[in-house]
Design an enzyme around this catalytic site. Structure first.
Site, PDB file in Angstrom:
ATOM      1  N   ASP A  29      -9.031  -5.932  -4.410  1.00  0.00           N
ATOM      2  CA  ASP A  29      -8.522  -4.784  -3.588  1.00  0.00           C
ATOM      3  C   ASP A  29      -9.350  -3.873  -4.089  1.00  0.00           C
ATOM      4  O   ASP A  29      -9.542  -3.513  -5.046  1.00  0.00           O
ATOM      5  CB  ASP A  29      -7.169  -4.719  -4.065  1.00  0.00           C
ATOM      6  CG  ASP A  29      -6.329  -3.471  -3.260  1.00  0.00           C
ATOM      7  OD1 ASP A  29      -7.175  -2.782  -2.601  1.00  0.00           O
ATOM      8  OD2 ASP A  29      -5.008  -3.582  -3.102  1.00  0.00           O
ATOM      9  N   HIS A  72      -7.505  -5.796  -0.293  1.00  0.00           N
ATOM     10  CA  HIS A  72      -5.994  -4.930   0.144  1.00  0.00           C
ATOM     11  C   HIS A  72      -5.163  -5.376   1.034  1.00  0.00           C
ATOM     12  O   HIS A  72      -3.863  -5.490   0.795  1.00  0.00           O
ATOM     13  CB  HIS A  72      -6.704  -3.455   0.535  1.00  0.00           C
ATOM     14  CG  HIS A  72      -5.439  -2.522   0.530  1.00  0.00           C
ATOM     15  ND1 HIS A  72      -4.764  -2.396  -0.764  1.00  0.00           N
ATOM     16  CD2 HIS A  72      -5.033  -1.718   1.649  1.00  0.00           C
ATOM     17  CE1 HIS A  72      -4.089  -1.177  -0.420  1.00  0.00           C
ATOM     18  NE2 HIS A  72      -3.943  -1.034   0.867  1.00  0.00           N
ATOM     19  N   SER A  89       0.860  -1.256  -0.019  1.00  0.00           N
ATOM     20  CA  SER A  89      -0.057   0.035   0.076  1.00  0.00           C
ATOM     21  C   SER A  89       0.879   1.171  -0.058  1.00  0.00           C
ATOM     22  O   SER A  89       1.815   1.623  -0.927  1.00  0.00           O
ATOM     23  CB  SER A  89      -0.856  -0.129   1.085  1.00  0.00           C
ATOM     24  OG  SER A  89      -1.960   0.794   1.173  1.00  0.00           O
TER      25      SER A  89
END
Ligand SMILES: *[C@@H]1O[C@H](CO)[C@@H](O)[C@H](O)[C@H]1NC(C)=O
Ligand SMILES: *[C@@H]1O[C@H](CO)[C@@H](O)[C@H](O)[C@H]1NC(C)=O
Length: 286
Positions: free
Chosen positions: A223, A251, A101
């Site tokens: 995601d 995610h 991320s």
């Protein structure tokens, strides 16, 4: 090009699968916003059980890091614990950087500043800047203030965000075990979003440094934050040498699909070793 690399990676995997012993890889894991080293507990265990070495860093004001939030106003301040760790490594100890991320900016910065210490960089459902894909571009894909549980602006302006229980359950952890969502509830901290000219400069990447290190993208196909469309846009703009997709991963790929993620990382690291042996006559990124 992609097919050719795919072929090379296939060859690498066959080659390494047939070789009697492949060496231990040193992975350095970089968490995303609001998270900390704690989010890697499953993946780190799997990698260590497979004989590899793992270091999971807590970035500034993250996890157990004690630096107060008011001292973390730039990417460089945020990434300091990572840079310190990379500086401390012996010249022989090359690492594989894995960023999740927002941790993708840590991978980019690590590759740009310490290309000689990095065997390869892995972006796992992560933001990946490139020469033609800047922070301004990736910032467009951040969750909007009205999506997250709390978001407020202080100072000049500095945006602080909390990924609270609603956002975490519906947007980040929707396929992950409830225990891991509970762990997140007990562990997530406020986080800062960096923007503007300074932030842009701090994570700028160049052909001469970043461009000499091989990269991989690991995409979670369910995601909801860095969606497959966004992942593809970043991959297209700065193509990595290896692309892997994990079905069913939300995610939080390290919670929803830890075994698949670990297997992919081990194979990716093996292909990085092979790229290293082959030399880098043309650079990789551009
Ligand atoms: C970089 O981005 C610009 C504007 O989006 C585009 O016109 C150009 O073709 C891109 N260059 C590369 C190498 O992708
Ligand atoms: C954890 O859950 C409680 C109860 O729902 C909530 O008040 C708190 O904000 C949550 N904390 C985080 C970081 O999600």
């Amino acid at each position: 090009m992609a097919t050719f690399y795919g072929f090379l990676v296939g060859l690498a995997i066959v080659f390494l699968a047939c070789s009697p012993s492949s060496s231990a890889v040193h992975f350095v894991l970089i968490h995303g916003s609001g998270h900390g080293a704690w989010c890697w507990y499953k993946l780190a265990t799997l990698l260590e059980q497979a004989g590899h070495k793992v270091a999971a860093v807590d970035l500034a004001y993250s996890g157990r890091n004690q630096v107060p939030l008011e001292f973390v106003h730039t990417f460089d301040e945020y990434h300091k614990p990572l840079f310190k760790y990379l500086e401390s490594l012996s010249p022989k100890d090359k690492v594989v950087l894995v960023g999740h991320s927002y941790g993708g900016y840590g991978v980019s910065s690590g590759l740009e500043r310490f290309p000689e210490k990095v065997l390869g960089g892995v972006f796992a459902s992560a933001f990946m800047v490139g020469p033609n894909f800047t922070l301004e571009d990736t910032n467009k894909f951040l969750p909007r203030p009205d999506q997250v549980d709390d978001s407020f602006v202080i100072g000049d302006p500095i945006r602080i965000v909390l990924f609270g229980p609603h956002f975490a359950a519906t947007m980040l952890y929707q396929n992950s075990p409830p225990e891991d969502l509970k762990l997140a509830n007990y562990s997530i901290r406020l986080t800062q979003i960096f923007r503007g000219d300074l932030a842009n400069r701090e994570i700028r990447v160049t052909k001469e440094r970043f461009g000499t290190v091989p990269r991989a993208y690991v995409a979670g196909l369910e995601d909801k934050i860095i969606t497959p469309d966004v992942q593809r846009a970043m991959i297209k703009s700065t193509p990595p040498q290896v692309v892997r997709e994990i079905e069913g991963a939300d995610h939080m790929i390290m919670f929803s699909k830890p075994q698949e993620f670990a297997n992919n990382l081990i194979e990716i690291a093996e292909s990085f070793e092979l790229f290293g042996l082959g030399g880098r006559p043309h650079g990789y990124a551009f």
